[in-house]
Design a protein around this motif. Sequence first.
Motif, mmCIF file in Angstrom:
data_model
loop_
_atom_site.group_PDB
_atom_site.id
_atom_site.type_symbol
_atom_site.label_atom_id
_atom_site.label_comp_id
_atom_site.label_asym_id
_atom_site.label_seq_id
_atom_site.Cartn_x
_atom_site.Cartn_y
_atom_site.Cartn_z
ATOM 1 N N VAL A 41 -0.534 -9.665 -3.666
ATOM 2 C CA VAL A 41 -0.445 -8.844 -4.867
ATOM 3 C C VAL A 41 0.137 -7.498 -4.472
ATOM 4 C CG1 VAL A 41 -1.695 -7.888 -6.827
ATOM 5 C CG2 VAL A 41 -2.563 -9.926 -5.678
ATOM 6 N N GLU A 42 1.120 -7.043 -5.234
ATOM 7 C CA GLU A 42 1.711 -5.732 -4.992
ATOM 8 C C GLU A 42 1.752 -4.967 -6.309
ATOM 9 O OE1 GLU A 42 5.534 -6.584 -3.371
ATOM 10 O OE2 GLU A 42 4.772 -7.083 -1.377
ATOM 11 N N VAL A 43 1.357 -3.713 -6.254
ATOM 12 C CA VAL A 43 1.429 -2.844 -7.431
ATOM 13 C C VAL A 43 2.213 -1.602 -7.034
ATOM 14 C CG1 VAL A 43 0.149 -1.549 -9.166
ATOM 15 C CG2 VAL A 43 -0.790 -3.689 -8.277
ATOM 16 N N TYR A 44 3.254 -1.308 -7.800
ATOM 17 C CA TYR A 44 4.150 -0.200 -7.482
ATOM 18 C C TYR A 44 3.783 1.012 -8.334
ATOM 19 C CZ TYR A 44 6.538 -3.939 -5.157
ATOM 20 O OH TYR A 44 6.814 -4.999 -4.327
ATOM 21 N N LEU A 45 3.561 2.134 -7.666
ATOM 22 C CA LEU A 45 3.021 3.317 -8.330
ATOM 23 C C LEU A 45 3.754 4.579 -7.891
ATOM 24 C CD1 LEU A 45 -0.398 2.070 -7.245
ATOM 25 C CD2 LEU A 45 -0.038 2.475 -9.663
ATOM 26 N N GLU A 46 3.849 5.522 -8.805
ATOM 27 C CA GLU A 46 4.409 6.829 -8.476
ATOM 28 C C GLU A 46 3.318 7.790 -8.012
ATOM 29 O OE1 GLU A 46 7.481 7.670 -8.435
ATOM 30 O OE2 GLU A 46 8.579 6.242 -9.696
ATOM 31 N N ASN A 47 2.088 7.525 -8.451
ATOM 32 C CA ASN A 47 0.994 8.473 -8.267
ATOM 33 C C ASN A 47 0.138 8.123 -7.047
ATOM 34 O OD1 ASN A 47 -1.884 9.473 -8.799
ATOM 35 N ND2 ASN A 47 -0.700 10.584 -10.356
ATOM 36 N N GLU A 48 0.054 9.043 -6.100
ATOM 37 C CA GLU A 48 -0.734 8.840 -4.877
ATOM 38 C C GLU A 48 -2.215 8.638 -5.192
ATOM 39 O OE1 GLU A 48 -1.944 8.765 -0.840
ATOM 40 O OE2 GLU A 48 0.118 8.828 -1.563
ATOM 41 N N LYS A 49 -2.727 9.419 -6.137
ATOM 42 C CA LYS A 49 -4.143 9.339 -6.495
ATOM 43 C C LYS A 49 -4.487 7.963 -7.050
ATOM 44 C CE LYS A 49 -7.691 11.739 -9.210
ATOM 45 N NZ LYS A 49 -7.949 12.870 -10.155
ATOM 46 N N GLU A 50 -3.613 7.426 -7.900
ATOM 47 C CA GLU A 50 -3.844 6.109 -8.487
ATOM 48 C C GLU A 50 -3.785 5.022 -7.415
ATOM 49 O OE1 GLU A 50 -4.533 3.287 -11.564
ATOM 50 O OE2 GLU A 50 -4.830 5.453 -11.404
ATOM 51 N N ALA A 51 -2.861 5.162 -6.482
ATOM 52 C CA ALA A 51 -2.737 4.184 -5.402
ATOM 53 C C ALA A 51 -3.992 4.162 -4.533
ATOM 54 C CB ALA A 51 -1.509 4.500 -4.554
ATOM 55 N N GLN A 52 -4.496 5.336 -4.204
ATOM 56 C CA GLN A 52 -5.699 5.416 -3.376
ATOM 57 C C GLN A 52 -6.932 4.920 -4.132
ATOM 58 O OE1 GLN A 52 -5.734 5.921 -0.196
ATOM 59 N NE2 GLN A 52 -3.547 6.445 -0.078
ATOM 60 N N ARG A 53 -6.935 5.098 -5.459
ATOM 61 C CA ARG A 53 -8.049 4.597 -6.267
ATOM 62 C C ARG A 53 -8.106 3.069 -6.199
ATOM 63 N NH1 ARG A 53 -9.098 2.370 -10.924
ATOM 64 N NH2 ARG A 53 -6.917 2.335 -11.586
ATOM 65 N N ASN A 63 1.255 1.767 1.100
ATOM 66 C CA ASN A 63 2.396 2.173 1.915
ATOM 67 C C ASN A 63 3.436 2.869 1.054
ATOM 68 O OD1 ASN A 63 1.621 1.019 4.501
ATOM 69 N ND2 ASN A 63 1.995 -0.979 3.559
ATOM 70 N N LYS A 64 4.201 3.713 1.692
ATOM 71 C CA LYS A 64 5.334 4.326 1.013
ATOM 72 C C LYS A 64 6.439 3.290 0.938
ATOM 73 C CE LYS A 64 8.427 8.320 1.109
ATOM 74 N NZ LYS A 64 8.833 9.544 1.849
ATOM 75 N N LEU A 65 7.034 3.158 -0.229
ATOM 76 C CA LEU A 65 8.081 2.159 -0.421
ATOM 77 C C LEU A 65 9.423 2.758 -0.033
ATOM 78 C CD1 LEU A 65 8.567 -0.727 -1.508
ATOM 79 C CD2 LEU A 65 9.116 0.302 -3.699
ATOM 80 N N GLU A 66 9.971 2.261 1.047
ATOM 81 C CA GLU A 66 11.271 2.739 1.492
ATOM 82 C C GLU A 66 12.364 2.154 0.600
ATOM 83 O OE1 GLU A 66 11.515 4.971 3.706
ATOM 84 O OE2 GLU A 66 9.434 4.926 4.391
ATOM 85 N N TYR A 67 13.471 2.832 0.551
ATOM 86 C CA TYR A 67 14.574 2.401 -0.314
ATOM 87 C C TYR A 67 15.000 0.966 -0.017
ATOM 88 C CZ TYR A 67 19.130 2.142 -2.503
ATOM 89 O OH TYR A 67 20.203 1.748 -3.255
ATOM 90 N N LYS A 68 15.008 0.594 1.249
ATOM 91 C CA LYS A 68 15.480 -0.741 1.611
ATOM 92 C C LYS A 68 14.593 -1.844 1.038
ATOM 93 C CE LYS A 68 13.001 -0.763 6.034
ATOM 94 N NZ LYS A 68 13.142 -0.859 7.497
ATOM 95 N N ASN A 69 13.331 -1.524 0.705
ATOM 96 C CA ASN A 69 12.442 -2.536 0.157
ATOM 97 C C ASN A 69 12.861 -3.000 -1.233
ATOM 98 O OD1 ASN A 69 9.868 -0.739 1.715
ATOM 99 N ND2 ASN A 69 10.484 -2.789 2.323
ATOM 100 N N TRP A 70 13.595 -2.174 -1.959
ATOM 101 C CA TRP A 70 13.983 -2.568 -3.313
ATOM 102 C C TRP A 70 14.839 -3.823 -3.301
ATOM 103 C CZ3 TRP A 70 11.663 -0.750 -7.436
ATOM 104 C CH2 TRP A 70 10.998 0.469 -7.326
#
Length: 286
Positions: A41-53, A63-70
């Motif tokens: 399961v992967e969830v893509y988020l802009e918000n650090e707080k939401e990701a840590q929650r 993890n930080k999504l690097e450009y190459k992952n797109w």
Amino acid sequence: MLVWSKVISVDEKNFVEERFLSMAQTNAVIKRLSGSQKLQVEVYLENEKEAQRLKKELGGKVNKLEYKNWAKINASSNRPLIKIRDKILITDNSDSKELKKIKIRYPKKIVISIPAALAFGTGDHATTSTCLRMLVDIAKDHQKKKKQWSLCDIGLGTGILPITASLMGAFKVEGFDFDPEAIVIAKRNMVINSIDGINIYEQDLFDWSPKKGRTWDVITANIFANVLNPNLKKIWSLVSENGHLLLSGILKEHHDSILKNAKSNGLPIPELHCKGKWVSFKFNNC
């Protein structure tokens, strides 16, 4: 952009669907790990707080999504072809040469390419596949009667429903979504499938107000009950005489609320289609 991810068992898939899909979390992706019975399961988020929650609540990692992952997100996963009735084949392969091979192999089928992306509706989820089957049945009926028909898709996601309608002969097709990312993805999928003429635009259903007298022969809405219920009366008023309203994306526990709301607003008794814990409705305006 951040990505929260966790490897789960197949048995946990239902929980994940309820946790993310029923919350209209369009940035949630579930995929089977190659050679394994496990799912990621992967969830893509802009918000650090939401990701840590999410990490604190459910475990997993952020993890930080690097450009190459797109490129990986949008690449083909080589999943099996998805068959819809005897008419449609859906592939996640977007390579023009590979698509040509599939079309040659299945000359009597309509082949649609919908690569995996950050929008809902790739054809393999129960809600999308059920809606597609209902749509194909309607399209075949119109073809048999040589009748022109129009479609509006509410919450278009990847654009799979408008694209299918267009390829099945609808003469006027449009769709909208409140998520700008979905608009980009749907337009990209139109290009991949060599389709133009579909009117795709960004719009919030709650603010949607078509011109007076405007109706459609088919309206599709593969969205959740908490969005459908407040808008059901408005949506039904836009279905043409002898037209159809297809509702999907509804969990079984919300089934009664949709039926009660439909009855109070004068909708007819619908056809019901159940698949797993999901329910779809077909309302016929005749």
